[in-house]
Scaffold this motif. Structure first.
Motif, PDB file in Angstrom:
ATOM      1  N   THR A  44       0.845  -1.261  -0.116  1.00 31.98           N
ATOM      2  CA  THR A  44      -0.119  -0.115   0.012  1.00 31.98           C
ATOM      3  C   THR A  44       0.884   1.123   0.004  1.00 31.98           C
ATOM      4  O   THR A  44       0.633   2.296  -0.872  1.00 31.98           O
ATOM      5  CB  THR A  44      -0.890   0.035   1.153  1.00 31.98           C
ATOM      6  N   PHE A  45       1.948   1.395   0.951  1.00 30.03           N
ATOM      7  CA  PHE A  45       2.687   2.346   1.112  1.00 30.03           C
ATOM      8  C   PHE A  45       3.405   2.537  -0.383  1.00 30.03           C
ATOM      9  O   PHE A  45       3.492   3.832  -0.905  1.00 30.03           O
ATOM     10  CB  PHE A  45       3.938   2.253   2.033  1.00 30.03           C
ATOM     11  N   TYR A  46       3.972   1.698  -0.835  1.00 32.20           N
ATOM     12  CA  TYR A  46       4.587   1.554  -2.141  1.00 32.20           C
ATOM     13  C   TYR A  46       3.937   2.051  -3.432  1.00 32.20           C
ATOM     14  O   TYR A  46       4.010   3.031  -4.001  1.00 32.20           O
ATOM     15  CB  TYR A  46       5.381   0.159  -2.328  1.00 32.20           C
ATOM     16  N   MET A  47       2.557   1.572  -3.494  1.00 24.31           N
ATOM     17  CA  MET A  47       1.729   1.923  -4.520  1.00 24.31           C
ATOM     18  C   MET A  47       1.289   3.350  -4.566  1.00 24.31           C
ATOM     19  O   MET A  47       0.985   4.037  -5.485  1.00 24.31           O
ATOM     20  CB  MET A  47       0.541   0.973  -4.489  1.00 24.31           C
ATOM     21  N   LYS A  48       0.960   3.919  -3.103  1.00 24.15           N
ATOM     22  CA  LYS A  48       0.686   5.200  -2.976  1.00 24.15           C
ATOM     23  C   LYS A  48       1.924   6.301  -3.094  1.00 24.15           C
ATOM     24  O   LYS A  48       1.494   7.601  -3.348  1.00 24.15           O
ATOM     25  CB  LYS A  48       0.114   5.369  -1.491  1.00 24.15           C
TER      26      LYS A  48
ATOM     27  N   ASN B   3       8.798  15.609  -1.781  1.00 23.73           N
ATOM     28  CA  ASN B   3       8.236  14.490  -0.769  1.00 23.73           C
ATOM     29  C   ASN B   3       7.637  14.632   0.688  1.00 23.73           C
ATOM     30  O   ASN B   3       6.800  14.196   0.870  1.00 23.73           O
ATOM     31  CB  ASN B   3       9.482  13.545  -0.663  1.00 23.73           C
ATOM     32  N   TYR B   4       8.309  15.660   1.212  1.00 28.20           N
ATOM     33  CA  TYR B   4       7.807  16.183   2.693  1.00 28.20           C
ATOM     34  C   TYR B   4       6.345  16.578   2.464  1.00 28.20           C
ATOM     35  O   TYR B   4       5.526  16.246   3.208  1.00 28.20           O
ATOM     36  CB  TYR B   4       8.844  16.865   3.402  1.00 28.20           C
ATOM     37  N   ARG B   5       6.147  17.529   1.367  1.00 27.42           N
ATOM     38  CA  ARG B   5       5.262  18.234   1.530  1.00 27.42           C
ATOM     39  C   ARG B   5       3.996  17.732   0.692  1.00 27.42           C
ATOM     40  O   ARG B   5       2.877  17.934   0.702  1.00 27.42           O
ATOM     41  CB  ARG B   5       5.315  19.808   0.941  1.00 27.42           C
ATOM     42  N   ILE B   6       4.350  17.045  -0.292  1.00 28.77           N
ATOM     43  CA  ILE B   6       3.309  16.282  -1.304  1.00 28.77           C
ATOM     44  C   ILE B   6       3.070  14.880  -1.140  1.00 28.77           C
ATOM     45  O   ILE B   6       2.160  14.375  -0.689  1.00 28.77           O
ATOM     46  CB  ILE B   6       3.718  16.856  -2.879  1.00 28.77           C
ATOM     47  N   THR B   7       4.258  14.011  -1.550  1.00 26.87           N
ATOM     48  CA  THR B   7       3.942  12.751  -1.455  1.00 26.87           C
ATOM     49  C   THR B   7       3.679  11.981  -0.190  1.00 26.87           C
ATOM     50  O   THR B   7       2.953  11.117  -0.058  1.00 26.87           O
ATOM     51  CB  THR B   7       5.401  11.796  -1.930  1.00 26.87           C
ATOM     52  N   LEU B   8       4.615  12.415   0.855  1.00 25.54           N
ATOM     53  CA  LEU B   8       4.403  11.782   2.024  1.00 25.54           C
ATOM     54  C   LEU B   8       3.348  12.399   3.054  1.00 25.54           C
ATOM     55  O   LEU B   8       3.195  11.887   4.244  1.00 25.54           O
ATOM     56  CB  LEU B   8       5.898  11.528   2.833  1.00 25.54           C
ATOM     57  N   ARG B   9       3.006  13.510   2.943  1.00 26.94           N
ATOM     58  CA  ARG B   9       2.045  14.404   3.795  1.00 26.94           C
ATOM     59  C   ARG B   9       0.814  13.595   4.362  1.00 26.94           C
ATOM     60  O   ARG B   9       0.586  13.511   5.587  1.00 26.94           O
ATOM     61  CB  ARG B   9       1.648  15.531   3.029  1.00 26.94           C
TER      62      ARG B   9
ATOM     63  N   ILE C  85       5.196   5.627  -5.008  1.00 27.21           N
ATOM     64  CA  ILE C  85       6.314   5.438  -5.794  1.00 27.21           C
ATOM     65  C   ILE C  85       6.010   6.386  -7.251  1.00 27.21           C
ATOM     66  O   ILE C  85       7.080   7.089  -7.493  1.00 27.21           O
ATOM     67  CB  ILE C  85       6.299   4.146  -6.310  1.00 27.21           C
ATOM     68  N   PHE C  86       4.822   6.499  -7.464  1.00 23.21           N
ATOM     69  CA  PHE C  86       4.518   7.633  -8.816  1.00 23.21           C
ATOM     70  C   PHE C  86       5.183   9.032  -8.565  1.00 23.21           C
ATOM     71  O   PHE C  86       5.626   9.575  -9.106  1.00 23.21           O
ATOM     72  CB  PHE C  86       3.167   7.342  -9.432  1.00 23.21           C
ATOM     73  N   LYS C  87       4.258   9.354  -7.641  1.00 25.38           N
ATOM     74  CA  LYS C  87       5.006  10.830  -6.810  1.00 25.38           C
ATOM     75  C   LYS C  87       6.458  10.839  -6.623  1.00 25.38           C
ATOM     76  O   LYS C  87       6.878  12.131  -7.016  1.00 25.38           O
ATOM     77  CB  LYS C  87       3.927  11.199  -5.799  1.00 25.38           C
ATOM     78  N   VAL C  88       7.144   9.924  -5.984  1.00 24.16           N
ATOM     79  CA  VAL C  88       8.468  10.175  -5.658  1.00 24.16           C
ATOM     80  C   VAL C  88       9.197  10.094  -6.964  1.00 24.16           C
ATOM     81  O   VAL C  88      10.196  10.832  -6.972  1.00 24.16           O
ATOM     82  CB  VAL C  88       8.919   9.034  -4.772  1.00 24.16           C
ATOM     83  N   TRP C  89       8.868   9.423  -8.007  1.00 27.88           N
ATOM     84  CA  TRP C  89       9.735   9.288  -9.162  1.00 27.88           C
ATOM     85  C   TRP C  89       9.392  10.250  -9.981  1.00 27.88           C
ATOM     86  O   TRP C  89      10.309  10.998 -10.573  1.00 27.88           O
ATOM     87  CB  TRP C  89       9.010   7.998  -9.907  1.00 27.88           C
ATOM     88  N   ILE C  90       8.091  10.815 -10.172  1.00 29.61           N
ATOM     89  CA  ILE C  90       7.855  11.719 -11.362  1.00 29.61           C
ATOM     90  C   ILE C  90       8.477  13.085 -10.677  1.00 29.61           C
ATOM     91  O   ILE C  90       8.992  14.125 -11.218  1.00 29.61           O
ATOM     92  CB  ILE C  90       6.508  12.015 -11.638  1.00 29.61           C
ATOM     93  N   LEU C  91       8.255  13.370  -9.345  1.00 31.08           N
ATOM     94  CA  LEU C  91       8.766  14.852  -8.858  1.00 31.08           C
ATOM     95  C   LEU C  91       9.988  14.797  -8.514  1.00 31.08           C
ATOM     96  O   LEU C  91      10.832  15.869  -8.464  1.00 31.08           O
ATOM     97  CB  LEU C  91       8.107  14.830  -7.304  1.00 31.08           C
TER      98      LEU C  91
ATOM     99  N   LEU D 189       0.553  10.079   3.931  1.00 30.43           N
ATOM    100  CA  LEU D 189       1.264   8.561   4.077  1.00 30.43           C
ATOM    101  C   LEU D 189       1.722   8.483   5.571  1.00 30.43           C
ATOM    102  O   LEU D 189       1.755   7.556   6.196  1.00 30.43           O
ATOM    103  CB  LEU D 189       2.068   8.347   3.019  1.00 30.43           C
ATOM    104  N   ILE D 190       2.461   9.404   5.850  1.00 31.65           N
ATOM    105  CA  ILE D 190       3.203   9.464   7.200  1.00 31.65           C
ATOM    106  C   ILE D 190       2.998  10.411   8.156  1.00 31.65           C
ATOM    107  O   ILE D 190       3.424  11.897   7.756  1.00 31.65           O
ATOM    108  CB  ILE D 190       4.693   9.269   7.162  1.00 31.65           C
ATOM    109  N   LEU D 191       1.872  10.364   8.900  1.00 28.64           N
ATOM    110  CA  LEU D 191       1.408  11.726   9.690  1.00 28.64           C
ATOM    111  C   LEU D 191       2.487  12.109  10.696  1.00 28.64           C
ATOM    112  O   LEU D 191       2.274  13.229  10.936  1.00 28.64           O
ATOM    113  CB  LEU D 191       0.181  11.245  10.216  1.00 28.64           C
ATOM    114  N   GLU D 192       3.149  11.310  11.206  1.00 28.20           N
ATOM    115  CA  GLU D 192       4.305  11.709  12.319  1.00 28.20           C
ATOM    116  C   GLU D 192       5.315  12.757  11.514  1.00 28.20           C
ATOM    117  O   GLU D 192       5.984  11.914  10.926  1.00 28.20           O
ATOM    118  CB  GLU D 192       4.979  10.489  13.253  1.00 28.20           C
ATOM    119  N   ARG D 193       5.353  14.017  11.782  1.00 33.12           N
ATOM    120  CA  ARG D 193       6.341  14.870  11.032  1.00 33.12           C
ATOM    121  C   ARG D 193       7.864  14.401  11.346  1.00 33.12           C
ATOM    122  O   ARG D 193       8.596  14.398  10.194  1.00 33.12           O
ATOM    123  CB  ARG D 193       6.204  16.296  11.904  1.00 33.12           C
ATOM    124  N   LYS D 194       8.340  13.701  12.465  1.00 29.96           N
ATOM    125  CA  LYS D 194       9.659  13.711  12.411  1.00 29.96           C
ATOM    126  C   LYS D 194       9.966  12.516  11.765  1.00 29.96           C
ATOM    127  O   LYS D 194      11.131  12.381  10.944  1.00 29.96           O
ATOM    128  CB  LYS D 194      10.117  13.144  13.991  1.00 29.96           C
ATOM    129  N   ILE D 195       9.193  11.392  11.542  1.00 33.64           N
ATOM    130  CA  ILE D 195       9.489  10.159  10.519  1.00 33.64           C
ATOM    131  C   ILE D 195       9.340  10.411   9.087  1.00 33.64           C
ATOM    132  O   ILE D 195      10.058  10.573   8.329  1.00 33.64           O
ATOM    133  CB  ILE D 195       8.531   9.048  10.922  1.00 33.64           C
TER     134      ILE D 195
END
Length: 168
Positions: free
Chosen positions: A56-60, A129-135, A62-68, A137-143
């Motif tokens: 789930t994490f990968y599918m949500k 990645n911090y502001r768009i891709t992972l926002r 990879i595309f954004k990490v790759w293109i951005l 997906l990973i709610l804990e800011r430090k992680i």
């Protein structure tokens, strides 16, 4: 008769990343590297315990990490291109412009400018990645911060430092 200068007859290696058919290889290579980094980050930062969560994490992500990430690489390449293209206008020496394009290690200034372009790309990789891709997906800011920094460091466009003379 006016002297004709042929500074850019051979493209610098980082410039070739953005032209077909090399772009296909570049995109595929970036996709593989980004995939590996996402999977490793998933386990290193213990984002979940189950394999289904990895999928789930990968599918949500990879595309954004790759293109951005590729967009961030283009931003860094634009700095190098603009420096080479506008170098005469700003009075930069031919030796510096040539070094930026063909072998950064021939001139200290070229190494500095190339590393600056790499750092700008890395900053945008982090920011995207911090502001768009992972926002979401990973709610804990430090992680999220740690994952975004890891992706930015590992996927920085290291190829900008490769001397073109190695390939011609």
């Amino acid at each position: 008769m006016k002297e004709i200068k042929l500074y850019n007859v051979i493209f610098p290696i980082w410039f070739l990343m953005f032209f077909p058919p090399v772009i296909v290889v570049t995109l595929a290579g970036n996709f593989i590297i980004d995939s590996l980094v996402i999977v490793v980050c998933f386990y290193v930062f213990k984002l979940a315990d189950s394999q289904s969560s990895l999928k789930t994490f990968y599918m949500k992500s990879i595309f954004k990490v790759w293109i951005l990430g590729f967009l961030a690489d283009i931003i860094g390449a634009a700095i190098l291109f603009a420096t080479g293209f506008l170098g005469d206008y700003f009075g930069l020496s031919h030796r510096l412009i040539s070094a930026i394009s063909y072998d950064p290690f021939n001139h200290t200034g070229a190494v500095i400018i190339t590393i600056f372009a790499m750092l700008v790309s890395s900053f945008f990789i982090f920011l995207f990645n911090y502001r768009i891709t992972l926002r979401n997906l990973i709610l804990e800011r430090k992680i999220r911060l740690n994952v975004a920094i890891t992706i930015a460091i590992v996927t920085i466009p290291w190829t900008y430092l490769l001397p073109t003379k190695w390939f011609y």
